[in-house]
Design an enzyme around this catalytic site. Structure first.
Site, mmCIF file in Angstrom:
data_model
loop_
_atom_site.group_PDB
_atom_site.id
_atom_site.type_symbol
_atom_site.label_atom_id
_atom_site.label_comp_id
_atom_site.label_asym_id
_atom_site.label_seq_id
_atom_site.Cartn_x
_atom_site.Cartn_y
_atom_site.Cartn_z
ATOM 1 C CB SER A 1 27.423 22.782 -118.699
ATOM 2 O OG SER A 1 28.801 23.080 -118.710
ATOM 3 C CG HIS B 1 28.045 26.433 -121.784
ATOM 4 N ND1 HIS B 1 27.679 27.444 -120.909
ATOM 5 C CD2 HIS B 1 28.436 25.390 -121.002
ATOM 6 C CE1 HIS B 1 27.838 27.022 -119.662
ATOM 7 N NE2 HIS B 1 28.290 25.783 -119.699
#
Length: 276
Positions: free
Chosen positions: A201, A254
């Site tokens: 991610s 992230h």
């Protein structure tokens, strides 16, 4: 002749060409791997790119359909190649995109066969000073996923965004984005939670930031991300910080990934913007 942009869907390309015709600007479509839109009069490039930016924000706007009706070419006569599902997957991704995707799947299978812990011992961020020279660990954490939803979500975005970057800009650029974002997002997440984390991610968020900003600043690159999708990614990011989903989310990775992608896109488009 100047190439303005490319569309994966020929119908979308035709809608934009028809609309520009109603504005007195003639564009042509050349069919290659995608539908390339070309402009003969390069003096009109600024206006065309401004209209393209508005078109990409909402291609379904009724004015574009109305333009096709006005031109009398809603059925443009283009022949659209039909791709089976797996052929479509191959068509929209390059070798590096596929290599990372297959590695992630293989690692996920190993995790399910052997358990997470044995795999993490080999692939996790260095969890002991004696492991700091095992260079692969600074990147291999991105290959591990801890649920079916986790891997499906990440690989779908990886295929969609990574494939676009590799097809339009090249494998080298995708490799650079992947390596840098995996390293930086892993470093930041390690500061937040220690070495026991995993997932692609951080790289995916880097690609979101890169594709969106590169498309905004350099439409001719042929890559873009709709503003609605970048807004969705930001909402997801904020929700993760406030633990809305009740899941363990690598928030540090992230944020670091998104910042890395934005910074790389800014640097890559800086020279062209200055020249313009």
């Amino acid at each position: 002749m100047l190439m303005i942009t490319s569309f994966a869907n020929p119908r979308v390309a035709q809608a934009f060409v028809d609309y520009m015709a109603t504005q007195g600007i003639i564009l042509t479509i050349q069919q290659h791997a995608q539908s390339d839109v070309w402009l003969a009069d390069e003096s009109q490039a600024g206006r065309v790119r401004a209209e393209l930016a508005r078109f990409l924000e909402n291609p379904a706007d009724p004015r574009y359909l109305a333009a096709s009706w006005q031109s009398g070419q809603t059925n443009s006569g283009l022949r659209y190649q039909r791709f089976p599902f797996f052929a479509t997957l191959r068509h929209n991704a390059g070798p590096f995109t596929w290599a990372i995707l297959l590695i992630c799947i293989a690692v996920f299978i190993l995790q399910n066969l052997l358990g997470d812990q044995p795999v993490m011992i080999w692939l996790a961020w260095p969890y002991d000073p004696s492991l700091q020279f095992e260079a692969w660990r600074y990147f291999s954490h991105a290959f591990m996923h801890f649920s079916l939803m986790h891997i499906l979500f990440n690989l779908l975005w990886w295929w969609y965004l990574g494939g676009a970057v590799e097809k339009r800009i090249g494998s080298g650029k995708l490799v650079v984005i992947t390596v840098i974002s995996a390293l930086l997002s892993g470093f930041v997440q390690h500061q937040f939670s220690g070495p026991w984390f995993g997932g692609l991610s951080g790289v995916v968020y880097a690609l979101m930031g890169y594709v969106w900003l590169r498309g905004e600043r350099d439409p001719q690159s042929g890559i873009y991300l709709q503003r609605g999708l970048i807004l969705f990614s930001l909402v997801w990011l904020i929700a993760g910080w406030f633990d809305v989903f009740g899941m363990a989310i690598a928030n540090g990775a992230h944020v670091a990934g998104l910042a890395t992608g934005l910074a790389m896109a800014f640097v890559d488009t800086l020279h062209g913007r200055k020249r313009a």
